[in-house]
Each structure stands twice: as C-alpha cells, then as structure tokens.
Write a protein that holds these residues in place. Sequence first.
Motif, short mmCIF file in Angstrom:
data_model
loop_
_atom_site.label_atom_id
_atom_site.label_comp_id
_atom_site.label_asym_id
_atom_site.label_seq_id
_atom_site.Cartn_x
_atom_site.Cartn_y
_atom_site.Cartn_z
N PHE A 46 0.72 -1.04 -0.15
CA PHE A 46 -0.05 0.21 0.00
C PHE A 46 0.79 1.56 0.44
N PHE A 47 1.76 1.17 0.79
CA PHE A 47 2.77 2.16 0.69
C PHE A 47 3.84 2.71 -0.28
N ARG A 48 3.90 1.94 -1.21
CA ARG A 48 4.70 1.79 -2.63
C ARG A 48 3.30 2.66 -3.51
N CYS A 49 2.28 2.59 -3.12
CA CYS A 49 1.20 2.03 -4.14
C CYS A 49 0.36 3.40 -4.30
N LYS A 50 0.69 3.85 -2.90
CA LYS A 50 -0.62 5.05 -2.70
C LYS A 50 -0.45 6.25 -3.93
N LYS A 51 0.52 6.38 -3.38
CA LYS A 51 0.64 7.19 -4.74
C LYS A 51 0.29 7.36 -6.02
N ILE A 52 0.15 6.24 -6.54
CA ILE A 52 -1.09 6.33 -7.64
C ILE A 52 -2.31 5.88 -7.64
N SER A 85 -4.72 -6.78 -2.13
CA SER A 85 -3.72 -7.62 -1.60
C SER A 85 -3.92 -8.92 -1.88
N THR A 86 -3.75 -9.62 -2.51
CA THR A 86 -4.04 -11.30 -2.25
C THR A 86 -2.84 -11.98 -1.16
N ASP A 87 -1.94 -10.77 -0.54
CA ASP A 87 -0.89 -11.50 0.82
C ASP A 87 -1.11 -10.83 1.38
N LYS A 122 -7.25 3.69 0.77
CA LYS A 122 -7.53 2.65 2.04
C LYS A 122 -7.02 1.25 1.15
N VAL A 123 -7.19 0.51 2.05
CA VAL A 123 -6.60 -0.61 2.45
C VAL A 123 -8.16 -1.35 2.04
N LYS A 124 -8.38 -2.50 1.95
CA LYS A 124 -9.31 -3.91 2.00
C LYS A 124 -8.64 -4.87 1.20
N PHE A 125 -9.42 -6.10 2.25
CA PHE A 125 -8.42 -7.37 2.86
C PHE A 125 -9.26 -8.46 2.67
N PRO A 126 -10.50 -8.56 1.91
CA PRO A 126 -11.70 -9.26 2.11
C PRO A 126 -11.44 -10.82 2.13
N MET A 127 -11.64 -11.85 2.94
CA MET A 127 -11.99 -12.52 2.83
C MET A 127 -13.06 -14.08 1.98
N PRO A 128 -12.14 -14.39 1.27
CA PRO A 128 -12.49 -15.58 0.29
C PRO A 128 -13.72 -16.67 0.61
N LYS A 129 -14.92 -16.81 0.89
CA LYS A 129 -15.98 -17.30 0.90
C LYS A 129 -16.34 -18.69 -0.27
#
Length: 204
Positions: A121-127, A136-138, A166-173
């Motif tokens: 997120f910190f690398r991509c925040k500027k774009i 992210s999947t990780d 912001k970051v979203k990290f949803p759980m697969p179902k």
Amino acid sequence: MQNTFVCPKQVQSPQSRPNISYNEAAAVCDGLNLAITYIRKIDFTKKRKILINGASGSIGSACVQLAKYYGAEITAVCNTRNLETVKLLGADDVIDYTKEDFTKNGKLYDVVLDAVGKSSFFRCKKILKPGGVYFSTDLGYLSQNIFLALLTPIFSILPGRHTGKKVKFPMPKDSKEDIVFFKELIEAGKYKALIDRSYTLEKL
C-alpha cells in the motif's frame, strides 16, 4: 438402544456442465473463485480505472476478465512473454514489469489490485486517486494488510485527511450463487482460464 441418523439438507448444484475441458474447469476453482472476492468489493457504478499487478497469473488473469465484464478500464502488469495474452483477456493497457516500475508511470487509478503480493500500500499509495482502494492477495510484511484494512478507513476520515485512500482485505468464501455465475460467464465466453502447463499424477 435406538439409533439416530442425521441427514444433511440436500443442496442442488448446477446440473449441466459448461462446454469446457476438465482441466479448465479445475482451474476455475482457484483463480476465479479467489478473484471474485476482490472484484465484488469494487464500486462499478462509475467506470473505474484499475491496475492489476500479476495480471497473467491465476488470480490476476481472472481479475482482468471480471473487471472487464463490469466495464472497468484495465492496466495489466506482467512480464514480457505474457503482454499479448493479457491484452486478449481484456486489458486496455499493459506494463512490462521487467522494463518499467508501474508505481512511477505518472498515472492515477481508482483501484490497485496486487494479485501476487509483490508490492505494498505504501508503494502504491501515490498512484491511487483520492478515495482509491488498494487490494492485495497477500498478507504483506508483518501481516500489515490486515491491520491497514482496519486502520486506513479510520485515518481517511480524520481532520486534514481528505485523500481517503484505503486498504481492503476481504476474506474468500464459497457460495452456490458464485458457482452459477461462473458457469454463466464461461458459457457466454466471458471467461477463459489460463493454464501454463499440466502434470500427470506421477509427476507431482
């Protein structure tokens, strides 16, 4: 003594099989099933500019096709060998990560989806545009993506913080509805699983 038997409720599954090989059907269980987790969290009420890192992988290629299905403008990041492949899947623009750093191309996106967990997120925040979302999947370094998914929505509403990134990290179902949706996509020719190679059981 009287025996007691428990019978689980019968769940009806889709009866007909789409006209694809068993290898392709097996691949759907991985990439497409995980990709829908992230794509469903994107607001497509407006046309979105989405950058997908790792666009030629199992999850990434599925994200490209799903995002295209929902009308997004897609920039796909992959290696030289797979540039034409991701174009065929629906990418509007491509970036060869062996020649260019996608975080330095000067463009802004509504969504950055890292399907290989090689960025942050910190690398991509500027774009990211104001209000943009990073997926992210990780888990990320020190599992940071879980904590950022909790904290960034709070930080985005603090006084003086107007960017709302912001970051979203949803759980697969798993769900029957998704399986039916996948079947419809495949039958309509809107999704094709990428298979790099196949192995016999003896080689595993």
